[in-house]
Design a protein around this motif. Structure first.
Motif, PDB file in Angstrom:
ATOM      1  N   TRP A  30       0.782  -1.117   0.080  1.00 18.44           N
ATOM      2  CA  TRP A  30      -0.038   0.133  -0.102  1.00 18.44           C
ATOM      3  C   TRP A  30       0.736   1.210   0.011  1.00 18.44           C
ATOM      4  N   LEU A  31       2.077   1.226   0.772  1.00 17.50           N
ATOM      5  CA  LEU A  31       2.834   2.272   0.784  1.00 17.50           C
ATOM      6  C   LEU A  31       3.775   2.600  -0.469  1.00 17.50           C
ATOM      7  N   ALA A  32       4.121   1.347  -1.256  1.00 21.98           N
ATOM      8  CA  ALA A  32       4.791   1.683  -2.464  1.00 21.98           C
ATOM      9  C   ALA A  32       3.763   2.096  -3.568  1.00 21.98           C
ATOM     10  N   LYS A  33       2.364   1.562  -3.502  1.00 21.37           N
ATOM     11  CA  LYS A  33       1.535   1.865  -4.538  1.00 21.37           C
ATOM     12  C   LYS A  33       1.204   3.361  -4.431  1.00 21.37           C
ATOM     13  N   ASN A  34       1.344   3.988  -3.389  1.00 21.53           N
ATOM     14  CA  ASN A  34       1.261   5.566  -3.297  1.00 21.53           C
ATOM     15  C   ASN A  34       2.560   6.446  -3.293  1.00 21.53           C
ATOM     16  N   THR A  35       3.549   5.793  -3.626  1.00 22.90           N
ATOM     17  CA  THR A  35       4.680   6.573  -3.770  1.00 22.90           C
ATOM     18  C   THR A  35       5.081   6.639  -5.147  1.00 22.90           C
ATOM     19  N   HIS A  36       5.669   7.866  -5.796  1.00 25.86           N
ATOM     20  CA  HIS A  36       5.721   8.152  -6.971  1.00 25.86           C
ATOM     21  C   HIS A  36       7.150   9.195  -7.067  1.00 25.86           C
ATOM     22  N   LEU A  37       7.406   9.286  -8.251  1.00 24.72           N
ATOM     23  CA  LEU A  37       8.625  10.242  -8.476  1.00 24.72           C
ATOM     24  C   LEU A  37       8.188  11.544  -9.230  1.00 24.72           C
ATOM     25  N   GLU A  38       8.662  12.694  -8.788  1.00 23.00           N
ATOM     26  CA  GLU A  38       8.261  14.190  -9.210  1.00 23.00           C
ATOM     27  C   GLU A  38       8.066  14.092 -10.727  1.00 23.00           C
ATOM     28  N   GLY A  39       7.090  14.712 -11.238  1.00 23.83           N
ATOM     29  CA  GLY A  39       6.576  14.780 -12.581  1.00 23.83           C
ATOM     30  C   GLY A  39       6.033  13.350 -13.403  1.00 23.83           C
ATOM     31  N   TYR A  40       5.568  12.461 -12.364  1.00 19.65           N
ATOM     32  CA  TYR A  40       5.100  11.109 -12.848  1.00 19.65           C
ATOM     33  C   TYR A  40       3.671  11.441 -13.535  1.00 19.65           C
ATOM     34  N   ASP A  41       3.304  10.520 -14.241  1.00 20.71           N
ATOM     35  CA  ASP A  41       1.937  10.627 -14.978  1.00 20.71           C
ATOM     36  C   ASP A  41       0.789   9.737 -14.558  1.00 20.71           C
ATOM     37  N   PRO A  42      -0.077  10.284 -13.729  1.00 17.48           N
ATOM     38  CA  PRO A  42      -1.039   9.318 -13.249  1.00 17.48           C
ATOM     39  C   PRO A  42      -1.868   8.452 -14.361  1.00 17.48           C
ATOM     40  N   THR A  43      -2.000   8.758 -15.607  1.00 16.25           N
ATOM     41  CA  THR A  43      -2.534   7.872 -16.412  1.00 16.25           C
ATOM     42  C   THR A  43      -1.701   6.861 -17.041  1.00 16.25           C
ATOM     43  N   ALA A  44      -0.418   6.772 -16.658  1.00 15.33           N
ATOM     44  CA  ALA A  44       0.421   5.945 -17.455  1.00 15.33           C
ATOM     45  C   ALA A  44       0.372   4.586 -16.949  1.00 15.33           C
ATOM     46  N   GLU A  45       0.430   3.554 -17.575  1.00 14.86           N
ATOM     47  CA  GLU A  45       0.414   2.178 -17.256  1.00 14.86           C
ATOM     48  C   GLU A  45       1.187   1.670 -16.294  1.00 14.86           C
ATOM     49  N   SER A  46       2.537   2.379 -16.066  1.00 16.78           N
ATOM     50  CA  SER A  46       3.449   2.060 -15.220  1.00 16.78           C
ATOM     51  C   SER A  46       3.077   2.492 -13.688  1.00 16.78           C
ATOM     52  N   LYS A  47       3.365   1.456 -12.845  1.00 13.09           N
ATOM     53  CA  LYS A  47       2.599   1.851 -11.396  1.00 13.09           C
ATOM     54  C   LYS A  47       3.911   1.436 -10.496  1.00 13.09           C
ATOM     55  N   SER A  48       3.726   1.790  -9.381  1.00 14.92           N
ATOM     56  CA  SER A  48       4.522   1.549  -8.185  1.00 14.92           C
ATOM     57  C   SER A  48       3.977   0.396  -7.369  1.00 14.92           C
ATOM     58  N   GLU A  49       4.984  -0.290  -6.964  1.00 18.11           N
ATOM     59  CA  GLU A  49       4.615  -1.679  -6.285  1.00 18.11           C
ATOM     60  C   GLU A  49       5.860  -2.103  -5.526  1.00 18.11           C
ATOM     61  N   PHE A  50       5.377  -3.077  -4.469  1.00 16.84           N
ATOM     62  CA  PHE A  50       6.390  -3.865  -3.856  1.00 16.84           C
ATOM     63  C   PHE A  50       6.253  -5.392  -3.874  1.00 16.84           C
ATOM     64  N   THR A  51       7.313  -5.662  -4.587  1.00 14.33           N
ATOM     65  CA  THR A  51       7.121  -7.080  -4.951  1.00 14.33           C
ATOM     66  C   THR A  51       7.743  -8.359  -3.857  1.00 14.33           C
ATOM     67  N   GLY A  52       8.154  -7.882  -2.698  1.00 15.72           N
ATOM     68  CA  GLY A  52       8.523  -8.605  -1.856  1.00 15.72           C
ATOM     69  C   GLY A  52       7.691  -9.747  -1.020  1.00 15.72           C
ATOM     70  N   LYS A  53       7.966 -10.930  -0.751  1.00 14.62           N
ATOM     71  CA  LYS A  53       7.119 -11.912  -0.103  1.00 14.62           C
ATOM     72  C   LYS A  53       7.298 -11.820   1.292  1.00 14.62           C
ATOM     73  N   TRP A  54       6.130 -12.477   2.015  1.00 19.73           N
ATOM     74  CA  TRP A  54       6.097 -12.261   3.350  1.00 19.73           C
ATOM     75  C   TRP A  54       7.436 -13.386   3.939  1.00 19.73           C
ATOM     76  N   TYR A  55       7.627 -14.261   3.482  1.00 19.03           N
ATOM     77  CA  TYR A  55       8.759 -15.501   3.998  1.00 19.03           C
ATOM     78  C   TYR A  55      10.210 -14.569   3.588  1.00 19.03           C
TER      79      TYR A  55
END
Length: 341
Positions: free
Chosen positions: A98-123
């Motif tokens: 959730w934190l990663a999803k709401n994190t962006h870099l200056e000048g990002y395009d909200p309509t772009a397909e590229s999203k922010s995400e965290f790919t780590g697993k619980w283990y």
């Protein structure tokens, strides 16, 4: 024309601002019994983002306490019902995502397909946390620089911001000298320097976080702006190339080791030379050299004071500490002989 991006990353918050921001998070969460945690957490994340720059681009956090509250209550209840198991296997990962999803870099395009995400697993999170704590505990804190670098390196490799992968290029060997220096300053100032200790570590860690492929940042904006020619693209790639690895400051390292084992005079000289050479090596070994100088100066002052005390006692006709004085004089002579070689 293509815009060039710096490879420099930084954290700009001051020591007291960082300290009181962290303190406020704990106070608000405690006073409200955790109810206000989503809001104070998002406030803190915005504080961190406002003072963080990755490859010259400011980090932006858009999450709000209201949007987090529902998920927060759900994760809390499920963790309570399962005696903490849900938090271990899902809750902490969901929060990181959730934190990663709401994190962006200056000048990002909200309509772009590229999203922010965290790919780590619980283990993976559990294993990394366990290894880090084990390393710090088994080394009595000495392994903290390596543990911190390993932890940040893992998290950086699992975070994607607006489609851009991150990387961390810091090493524990680069941090150990600075950590010793900052710890000594904290000890000498009776804990006052601890206000700066935490932010110094954060600044160093952030300075080694970069975009894994910084040229993609420029090329994506070039496409939006109508493109660029090959020469400009090459210039941008050169400007964003990874920095050349630092050379080792051998003299500074040797001086620090000599100072640490009590051979103060040669250690002081080597550290002074190492400090001078660090300017030519882009700061390599500077922290160790300064730490060695401090240790050597304190050790030499202690020796001088001890010798002066022993001489006074001898002049008064006392035989106290004569054997220790002789042994001390032998140590000084051995240091002089080593230096002459």
């Amino acid at each position: 024309m293509a815009k060039e991006y710096s490879s420099h990353s930084k954290f700009t918050a001051g020591a007291f601002a960082n300290y009181f921001a962290t303190l406020l998070v704990g106070l608000v969460s405690s006073i409200t019994c955790g109810i206000a945690t989503p809001w104070i957490l998002c406030w803190y994340m915005r504080f961190i983002a406002n003072h963080t720059f990755i490859n010259g681009k400011q980090v932006i956090f858009e999450g709000s306490g209201g949007s987090l509250f529902g998920n927060y209550i759900k994760w809390l209840l499920l963790s309570f019902i399962t005696f903490g198991i849900y938090w271990l296997v899902a809750g902490q990962v969901n929060l990181a995502q959730w934190l990663a999803k709401n994190t962006h870099l200056e000048g990002y395009d909200p309509t772009a397909e590229s999203k922010s995400e965290f790919t780590g697993k619980w283990y993976q999170m559990w294993g990394v946390s366990w290894l880090v704590n084990l390393l710090i505990s088994c080394t009595l804190g000495i392994g903290f620089p390596w543990a911190a670098c390993y932890l940040v390196k893992w998290y950086a490799s699992k975070i994607v911001i607006d489609g851009h992968e991150m990387e961390f290029d810091g090493r524990g060997g680069q941090l150990i000298g600075k950590a010793i220096l900052w710890s000594l300053l904290t000890l000498i100032t009776f804990g006052i320097y601890s206000f700066w200790l935490e932010v110094k570590i954060i600044k160093w860690l952030v300075s080694h976080i970069h975009l894994a492929h910084p040229e993609e940042l420029a090329s994506s904006e070039d496409v939006a702006g109508g493109g660029t020619d090959c020469s400009e693209a090459a210039a941008t790639a050169d400007a964003t190339a990874a920095p050349v690895p630092q050379q080792s400051n051998t003299v500074g390292i040797v001086g620090f080791v000599l100072s640490l084992i009590g051979i103060f005079l040669p250690g002081l000289i080597c550290c002074a030379i190492g400090l001078s050479k660090s300017k030519q090596l882009d700061g390599s070994g500077k922290g160790l050299s300064i730490a060695g100088i401090i240790i050597s100066v304190l050790g030499i002052l202690f020796y001088i004071g001890y010798i002066g005390f022993a001489v006074i006692m001898m002049l008064k006709g006392s035989n106290v500490e004569i054997g220790s004085f002789a042994m001390l004089a032998g140590t000084v002579q051995a240091s002089a002989a080593l230096l002459s070689v």
